[in-house]
Design a protein around this motif. Sequence first.
Motif, mmCIF file in Angstrom:
data_model
loop_
_atom_site.group_PDB
_atom_site.id
_atom_site.type_symbol
_atom_site.label_atom_id
_atom_site.label_comp_id
_atom_site.label_asym_id
_atom_site.label_seq_id
_atom_site.Cartn_x
_atom_site.Cartn_y
_atom_site.Cartn_z
ATOM 1 N N PRO A 71 38.615 25.725 30.344
ATOM 2 C CA PRO A 71 39.586 26.803 30.719
ATOM 3 C C PRO A 71 40.710 26.652 30.434
ATOM 4 N N ARG A 84 41.492 27.149 26.687
ATOM 5 C CA ARG A 84 41.477 28.475 26.270
ATOM 6 C C ARG A 84 42.729 29.300 26.772
ATOM 7 N N LEU A 90 40.714 36.160 27.436
ATOM 8 C CA LEU A 90 40.058 35.814 28.557
ATOM 9 C C LEU A 90 39.339 36.951 29.400
ATOM 10 N N GLN A 142 41.931 39.715 34.568
ATOM 11 C CA GLN A 142 42.024 38.837 35.283
ATOM 12 C C GLN A 142 42.400 38.992 36.853
ATOM 13 N N LEU A 191 36.902 33.695 34.976
ATOM 14 C CA LEU A 191 36.000 33.513 34.039
ATOM 15 C C LEU A 191 34.961 34.621 33.993
ATOM 16 N N TYR A 192 34.687 35.272 35.087
ATOM 17 C CA TYR A 192 33.721 36.614 35.058
ATOM 18 C C TYR A 192 34.120 37.286 36.247
ATOM 19 N N GLU A 237 36.036 32.080 39.471
ATOM 20 C CA GLU A 237 37.352 31.931 39.003
ATOM 21 C C GLU A 237 37.514 30.291 39.160
ATOM 22 N N TYR A 238 38.370 30.055 38.176
ATOM 23 C CA TYR A 238 38.725 28.347 38.000
ATOM 24 C C TYR A 238 40.159 28.334 38.390
#
Length: 284
Positions: free
Chosen positions: A39, A42, A49, A52, A66-67, A75-76
């Motif tokens: 991530p 990216r 992305l 957010q 991430l989704y 989430e990262y």
Amino acid sequence: EALQATCAQTGYAPDAFSDLATTWLEDFASDATSHPWEPLERVALQRELGRQSDYGRQVSELPITLYRGERFYIEYLYWEGSTLIAHDHGFCGAHMPLIGEELVTRHDFAEKWSENDELAIGRLRTTAARLIRPGDASPILSGPDGIHFVYYVGRPVVSLVVRTYYDKRQLFPNMSLKAGISLPLANVEDFERSITALKHLARHAPERFRKTIQARAKTMDLARLWRLFNYLNVTAPDTRPLLAPLLETLFRRVPTEYHAALEEGIQEQVTRSELVSLRHRANH
């Protein structure tokens, strides 16, 4: 999408969602821990992305969504990480470290005194402890059942989180300090704007800062008063000589038998000598 379909069948009940999210992370552990930097790469390459979320900024230097689904998101979180105080959450789900170990302790809070259900003083008791390593998934419980303290072993800390959205009426509904002081946090963005204004006043117009602090101390509830004192203590230590009016109001409005808890909470952020100096100014 498969996780969303399964969760929809449960009606997104908090306990069921936490269990399902934990299982999903366990199944994904091998792939996630094998590529923990993807991530960040990216973002560095400015790749698309998607939409957010801003919530992760409360705990992460670089949150990456991430989704994003209708009822939950993935989430990262990356941060060099300072250790968090004991707290609970206004959401549920699961989290898994990808890099770095976490020592997590669980707690319960027995309230002894409160003002208007805002700031409360009581006993914070440790009930469990666990060392969480990369690839270990654990549930996130919402509300007082999920009070926990996290100590990060090593830096940086990189985690993957599956979670529901905040109740927008309260961000981080409860923060419980080691001293046994619990309070709900207001809208963090609005509060930080106020703190920034006070910092500028303290630096460039100290007399106006002093008058503003005195005026706020007369009208604020104890929760906001405690929050204001601690934020200025931590983020603007140069303002400490000017904070006596806040300290005086805190000790005047809290029953005498709980002053020791207040002092312990304050000493988490300042030295004993600084606290004595502040109380001396407050009493003169």
